[in-house]
Design a protein around this motif. Structure first.
Motif, PDB file in Angstrom:
ATOM      1  N   SER A 153       0.804  -1.225   0.000  1.00 18.88           N
ATOM      2  CA  SER A 153       0.000   0.000   0.000  1.00 18.88           C
ATOM      3  C   SER A 153       0.837   1.275   0.000  1.00 18.88           C
ATOM      4  CB  SER A 153      -0.921   0.022   1.215  1.00 18.88           C
ATOM      5  OG  SER A 153      -1.823  -1.049   1.160  1.00 18.88           O
ATOM      6  N   PHE A 154       2.082   1.191   0.448  1.00 20.89           N
ATOM      7  CA  PHE A 154       2.866   2.425   0.566  1.00 20.89           C
ATOM      8  C   PHE A 154       4.199   2.359  -0.171  1.00 20.89           C
ATOM      9  CE2 PHE A 154      -0.046   2.293   4.128  1.00 20.89           C
ATOM     10  CZ  PHE A 154      -0.597   3.570   4.096  1.00 20.89           C
ATOM     11  N   GLY A 155       4.466   1.258  -0.839  1.00 22.68           N
ATOM     12  CA  GLY A 155       5.656   1.186  -1.685  1.00 22.68           C
ATOM     13  C   GLY A 155       6.971   1.009  -0.952  1.00 22.68           C
ATOM     14  N   PHE A 156       6.950   0.478   0.244  1.00 24.87           N
ATOM     15  CA  PHE A 156       8.216   0.221   0.949  1.00 24.87           C
ATOM     16  C   PHE A 156       8.967  -0.904   0.250  1.00 24.87           C
ATOM     17  CE2 PHE A 156       8.468   2.511   5.021  1.00 24.87           C
ATOM     18  CZ  PHE A 156       7.282   3.218   4.950  1.00 24.87           C
ATOM     19  N   ARG A 157      10.301  -0.713   0.144  1.00 24.29           N
ATOM     20  CA  ARG A 157      11.142  -1.728  -0.486  1.00 24.29           C
ATOM     21  C   ARG A 157      12.380  -1.965   0.363  1.00 24.29           C
ATOM     22  NH1 ARG A 157       7.324  -2.515  -2.607  1.00 24.29           N
ATOM     23  NH2 ARG A 157       6.610  -2.232  -4.723  1.00 24.29           N
ATOM     24  N   GLN A 158      12.926  -3.143   0.247  1.00 23.25           N
ATOM     25  CA  GLN A 158      14.189  -3.440   0.928  1.00 23.25           C
ATOM     26  C   GLN A 158      15.345  -2.866   0.129  1.00 23.25           C
ATOM     27  OE1 GLN A 158      14.738  -7.521   2.298  1.00 23.25           O
ATOM     28  NE2 GLN A 158      12.551  -7.836   2.057  1.00 23.25           N
ATOM     29  N   PRO A 159      16.424  -2.480   0.766  1.00 32.36           N
ATOM     30  CA  PRO A 159      16.586  -2.423   2.218  1.00 32.36           C
ATOM     31  C   PRO A 159      15.745  -1.290   2.814  1.00 32.36           C
ATOM     32  CG  PRO A 159      18.485  -1.458   1.129  1.00 32.36           C
ATOM     33  CD  PRO A 159      17.607  -1.999   0.043  1.00 32.36           C
ATOM     34  N   TYR A 160      15.020  -1.604   3.888  1.00 30.48           N
ATOM     35  CA  TYR A 160      14.192  -0.603   4.540  1.00 30.48           C
ATOM     36  C   TYR A 160      15.081   0.459   5.182  1.00 30.48           C
ATOM     37  CZ  TYR A 160      10.720  -4.295   4.040  1.00 30.48           C
ATOM     38  OH  TYR A 160       9.892  -5.262   3.531  1.00 30.48           O
ATOM     39  N   GLN A 161      14.811   1.704   4.901  1.00 33.69           N
ATOM     40  CA  GLN A 161      15.575   2.796   5.508  1.00 33.69           C
ATOM     41  C   GLN A 161      14.970   3.100   6.872  1.00 33.69           C
ATOM     42  OE1 GLN A 161      17.152   5.556   2.206  1.00 33.69           O
ATOM     43  NE2 GLN A 161      14.940   5.552   2.003  1.00 33.69           N
ATOM     44  N   VAL A 162      15.779   2.926   7.888  1.00 34.79           N
ATOM     45  CA  VAL A 162      15.270   3.106   9.246  1.00 34.79           C
ATOM     46  C   VAL A 162      15.938   4.315   9.886  1.00 34.79           C
ATOM     47  CG1 VAL A 162      14.882   2.018  11.476  1.00 34.79           C
ATOM     48  CG2 VAL A 162      15.069   0.596   9.436  1.00 34.79           C
ATOM     49  N   LEU A 163      15.151   5.326  10.176  1.00 32.00           N
ATOM     50  CA  LEU A 163      15.673   6.488  10.896  1.00 32.00           C
ATOM     51  C   LEU A 163      15.688   6.166  12.380  1.00 32.00           C
ATOM     52  CD1 LEU A 163      13.867   9.513   9.209  1.00 32.00           C
ATOM     53  CD2 LEU A 163      16.330   9.065   9.248  1.00 32.00           C
ATOM     54  N   VAL A 164      16.863   6.165  12.970  1.00 34.07           N
ATOM     55  CA  VAL A 164      16.953   5.876  14.404  1.00 34.07           C
ATOM     56  C   VAL A 164      17.180   7.188  15.145  1.00 34.07           C
ATOM     57  CG1 VAL A 164      17.862   3.579  13.949  1.00 34.07           C
ATOM     58  CG2 VAL A 164      19.444   5.439  14.371  1.00 34.07           C
TER      59      VAL A 164
ATOM     60  N   ASP B 207      -7.382   3.253  -0.655  1.00 36.58           N
ATOM     61  CA  ASP B 207      -6.697   2.818  -1.871  1.00 36.58           C
ATOM     62  C   ASP B 207      -7.343   1.576  -2.444  1.00 36.58           C
ATOM     63  OD1 ASP B 207      -5.031   4.887  -1.501  1.00 36.58           O
ATOM     64  OD2 ASP B 207      -3.283   3.702  -0.873  1.00 36.58           O
ATOM     65  N   GLU B 208      -7.692   0.678  -1.549  1.00 35.99           N
ATOM     66  CA  GLU B 208      -8.287  -0.568  -2.022  1.00 35.99           C
ATOM     67  C   GLU B 208      -9.653  -0.330  -2.624  1.00 35.99           C
ATOM     68  OE1 GLU B 208      -6.240  -3.948   0.784  1.00 35.99           O
ATOM     69  OE2 GLU B 208      -8.189  -3.142   1.306  1.00 35.99           O
ATOM     70  N   GLN B 209     -10.433   0.547  -1.986  1.00 33.37           N
ATOM     71  CA  GLN B 209     -11.759   0.828  -2.517  1.00 33.37           C
ATOM     72  C   GLN B 209     -11.672   1.509  -3.871  1.00 33.37           C
ATOM     73  OE1 GLN B 209     -13.459   2.872   0.762  1.00 33.37           O
ATOM     74  NE2 GLN B 209     -14.049   0.970   1.778  1.00 33.37           N
ATOM     75  N   SER B 210     -10.707   2.397  -3.989  1.00 34.20           N
ATOM     76  CA  SER B 210     -10.590   3.100  -5.261  1.00 34.20           C
ATOM     77  C   SER B 210     -10.114   2.165  -6.359  1.00 34.20           C
ATOM     78  CB  SER B 210      -9.652   4.299  -5.147  1.00 34.20           C
ATOM     79  OG  SER B 210      -8.340   3.857  -4.919  1.00 34.20           O
ATOM     80  N   SER B 211      -9.434   1.114  -5.978  1.00 32.28           N
ATOM     81  CA  SER B 211      -9.034   0.151  -7.008  1.00 32.28           C
ATOM     82  C   SER B 211     -10.019  -1.013  -7.081  1.00 32.28           C
ATOM     83  CB  SER B 211      -7.622  -0.354  -6.756  1.00 32.28           C
ATOM     84  OG  SER B 211      -7.594  -1.087  -5.560  1.00 32.28           O
TER      85      SER B 211
END
Ligand SMILES: [Zn+2]
Length: 274
Positions: A19-30, A160-164
């Motif tokens: 739903s939000f396009g996250f991809r590996q490697p995940y960028q993690v702000l610590v 998003d799901e409803q719109s699709s």
């Protein structure tokens, strides 16, 4: 990590990627707090992050957060050393600002760079729950936990799901029902109506495959394929020949070769064609 929690996290990360396009490697702000906490508790942060997010991770830290660690003096040296190992995320704050403000500004209103945020700052996490699509991680006692999706995250997902034109799945219900708490206990008692997606592979009879052991089989198989395609190619040529050359050109050629004594030849050719 317990199996059930691992499953919940996996589902959750699947939500963030679809739903939000996250991809590996995940960028993690610590943030600075979590750096301090993990060094005190001797937690291997990158390793734990990879386990919780179930994929490759790239921990990052902003200039302001590192600055905050520097300010705390020698005691924080181990945390500073750890933070220095992480990729520096430029936040463009010329004068360092507090970590929570810095991270909130980097995430913005949409988290368009798709960061996961690992923070021990409660108010910051509360604020980031109002931004859809921000996976939040923090340390609870000695365990790194991934928060359930925030309401706005789920709302956007549903929208998003409803719109699709797709209907919400039972997976959402699962996620919502696990939403109120992050503890391991929360995901234990849950009624599941979902049946198995596929037959249990363990309960299925294995197909009898009469293949020789893999390493030896390969060259032979390839050879076989090559032979087969070779045969096919030949067949194709033959067919082409019958249809075109054999029909006219072939016969002509033969006639030319044998000259005019071709009565037999003609018969032969028609016989061939039949
Ligand atoms: Zn900053």
């Amino acid at each position: 990590m317990r199996h059930k929690r691992a499953k919940t996290y996996k589902k959750l990360m699947a939500l963030y990627s679809t739903s939000f396009g996250f991809r590996q490697p995940y960028q993690v702000l610590v943030d600075s707090e979590i750096c301090a906490t993990v060094t005190k508790q001797k937690i291997d942060l990158p390793k734990q992050l990879a386990m919780v997010l179930q994929g490759q991770v790239k921990p990052m830290i902003t200039q302001c957060c590192i600055h905050e660690l520097y300010l705390q003096g020698k005691e924080m040296q181990p945390a500073v050393d750890l933070a220095k190992e992480f990729e520096r995320r430029k936040c463009n704050h010329r004068e360092p600002i507090p970590a929570n403000e810095c991270l909130a500004s980097v995430i913005g209103e949409t988290n368009k760079h798709r960061y996961v945020v690992a923070s021990q700052l409660q108010p910051l996490r509360a604020k980031l729950r109002t931004v859809p699509g921000v996976p939040l991680v923090h340390i609870k006692q000695t365990v790194l936990v991934l928060e359930p999706p925030s309401d706005v995250t789920l709302q956007q997902k549903l929208r998003d799901e409803q719109s699709s034109l797709s209907t919400p799945t039972t997976a959402d219900a699962d996620l919502v029902s696990s939403a109120p708490s992050t503890t391991a206990d929360a995901d234990t008692p849950r009624t599941r109506k979902k049946g198995p997606k596929a037959p249990n592979s363990l309960s299925m009879k294995k197909k009898v495959v009469k293949a020789p052991p893999a390493p030896k089989a390969r060259p032979r198989q390839e050879g076989g394929q090559r032979q087969e395609s070779g045969k096919k190619r030949k067949r194709d040529e033959d067919e082409g020949g019958d249809g075109q050359e054999g029909g006219e050109g072939g016969r002509k050629r033969r006639r030319k070769r044998k000259g005019a004594g071709g009565a037999d030849d003609g018969v032969q050719a028609t016989a061939d064609e039949e």
